[in-house]
Write a protein that holds these residues in place. Structure first.
Motif, short mmCIF file in Angstrom:
data_model
loop_
_atom_site.label_atom_id
_atom_site.label_comp_id
_atom_site.label_asym_id
_atom_site.label_seq_id
_atom_site.Cartn_x
_atom_site.Cartn_y
_atom_site.Cartn_z
N LEU A 13 -74.25 10.63 48.77
CA LEU A 13 -74.14 12.07 47.99
C LEU A 13 -75.19 12.95 48.46
N PRO A 14 -74.68 14.22 48.86
CA PRO A 14 -75.89 15.01 49.61
C PRO A 14 -76.76 15.80 48.33
N CYS A 15 -77.86 16.10 48.41
CA CYS A 15 -78.82 16.57 47.30
C CYS A 15 -79.71 17.59 47.92
N THR A 16 -79.63 18.95 47.48
CA THR A 16 -80.43 19.95 48.23
C THR A 16 -81.62 20.29 47.21
N GLU A 17 -81.75 20.00 46.18
CA GLU A 17 -82.95 20.30 45.32
C GLU A 17 -84.06 19.44 45.56
N ILE A 18 -83.69 18.15 45.64
CA ILE A 18 -84.48 16.99 46.02
C ILE A 18 -84.51 16.24 47.34
N THR A 19 -85.69 15.65 47.74
CA THR A 19 -85.68 14.78 48.92
C THR A 19 -86.08 13.40 48.61
N CYS A 39 -85.83 19.08 40.08
CA CYS A 39 -84.85 18.65 39.33
C CYS A 39 -84.30 19.45 38.41
N SER A 40 -82.90 19.59 38.63
CA SER A 40 -82.30 20.70 37.64
C SER A 40 -82.31 20.35 36.06
N HIS A 41 -82.20 21.08 35.47
CA HIS A 41 -82.48 20.80 33.78
C HIS A 41 -81.09 20.39 33.19
N GLY A 42 -81.39 19.41 32.22
CA GLY A 42 -80.04 19.04 31.50
C GLY A 42 -78.99 18.26 32.28
N SER A 43 -77.57 18.47 31.87
CA SER A 43 -76.38 18.13 32.63
C SER A 43 -76.23 18.73 34.03
N GLN A 44 -76.82 19.74 34.29
CA GLN A 44 -76.97 20.43 35.47
C GLN A 44 -77.48 19.34 36.70
N GLY A 45 -78.27 18.49 36.20
CA GLY A 45 -79.00 17.47 37.19
C GLY A 45 -78.30 16.27 37.24
N GLU A 46 -76.92 16.09 37.02
CA GLU A 46 -76.35 14.94 37.28
C GLU A 46 -76.04 14.40 38.80
N GLU A 76 -90.76 18.08 40.58
CA GLU A 76 -90.73 18.55 39.16
C GLU A 76 -89.66 18.32 38.48
N TYR A 77 -90.03 17.91 37.19
CA TYR A 77 -88.84 17.30 36.18
C TYR A 77 -89.36 17.76 34.81
N ASN A 78 -88.69 18.26 34.02
CA ASN A 78 -88.79 18.83 32.64
C ASN A 78 -87.77 17.98 31.45
N TYR A 79 -86.42 18.06 31.76
CA TYR A 79 -85.73 17.33 30.85
C TYR A 79 -84.41 17.17 31.49
N GLY A 80 -83.71 16.18 31.01
CA GLY A 80 -82.46 15.80 31.31
C GLY A 80 -82.32 14.39 31.45
N ASP A 81 -81.18 13.83 31.28
CA ASP A 81 -81.02 12.35 31.17
C ASP A 81 -80.71 11.45 32.48
N ARG A 82 -80.24 12.34 33.31
CA ARG A 82 -79.70 11.82 34.73
C ARG A 82 -80.83 11.19 35.46
N ILE A 83 -82.17 11.33 35.33
CA ILE A 83 -83.30 10.86 35.96
C ILE A 83 -83.20 9.42 35.61
N ILE A 84 -82.84 9.10 34.40
CA ILE A 84 -82.82 7.74 34.25
C ILE A 84 -81.95 6.71 35.28
N ASN A 85 -81.22 7.10 36.04
CA ASN A 85 -80.68 6.53 37.01
C ASN A 85 -81.82 5.68 38.00
N LEU A 86 -82.94 6.64 38.25
CA LEU A 86 -84.04 6.36 39.35
C LEU A 86 -84.42 4.96 38.67
#
Length: 148
Positions: A13-19, A39-46, A76-86
């Protein structure tokens, strides 16, 4: 029978916010994964969680390293649970069932407080996989790698 199937072209999947750049060590079985961006905040970062999961998962399956240095100093990461995939990808991809992967994560002030709210990180623990300094993260990784 083949007419009953639709050809699927799989890609990350493409992603423009992070590399997420992957570097393979020239001599040892070690990958350096460098993640940069915001990274986008909250659920916007899925989408970035899925992107990291797919990109790192593909690298693990392709190169089958024993050790992985995950450099997130410029993420840059503040909050959101999708980073847990990493972090989940290292349990989901199983190449070495007995040992698992040797991992070492490098964080910074750009992300350590947000990540600490999601997962327990103890920077003071001597054997921690989480570091605030690239050299200490690499030294920790190499020390564990050499013990194999």
């Amino acid at each position: 029978m083949k007419n009953n199937f639709i050809h699927q072209d799989l890609s990350i999947l493409p992603c423009t916010e992070i590399t997420c750049d992957i570097y393979d060590h020239k001599e040892e079985s070690i990958l350096w994964v460098e993640i940069k961006g915001k990274c986008s905040h909250g659920s916007q970062g899925e989408h970035y969680g899925k992107f990291l999961y797919q990109k790192i998962g593909l690298a693990l399956l392709t190169f089958q390293p024993l050790a992985i240095l995950i450099d997130m100093r410029e993420m840059e990461y503040n909050y959101g649970d999708r980073i847990i995939n990493l972090f989940q990808i290292f349990q989901d991809v199983v190449i070495y069932p007995e040992e698992g992967f040797i991992t070492s994560f490098v964080l910074s002030d750009k992300n350590r407080f947000g990540l600490s709210s999601l997962i327990q990180i103890d920077f003071e623990q001597a054997e921690s996989d989480f570091h605030l300094d690239l050299n200490s993260a690499y030294d920790h990784l190499i020390k564990r790698y050499d013990e194999i």
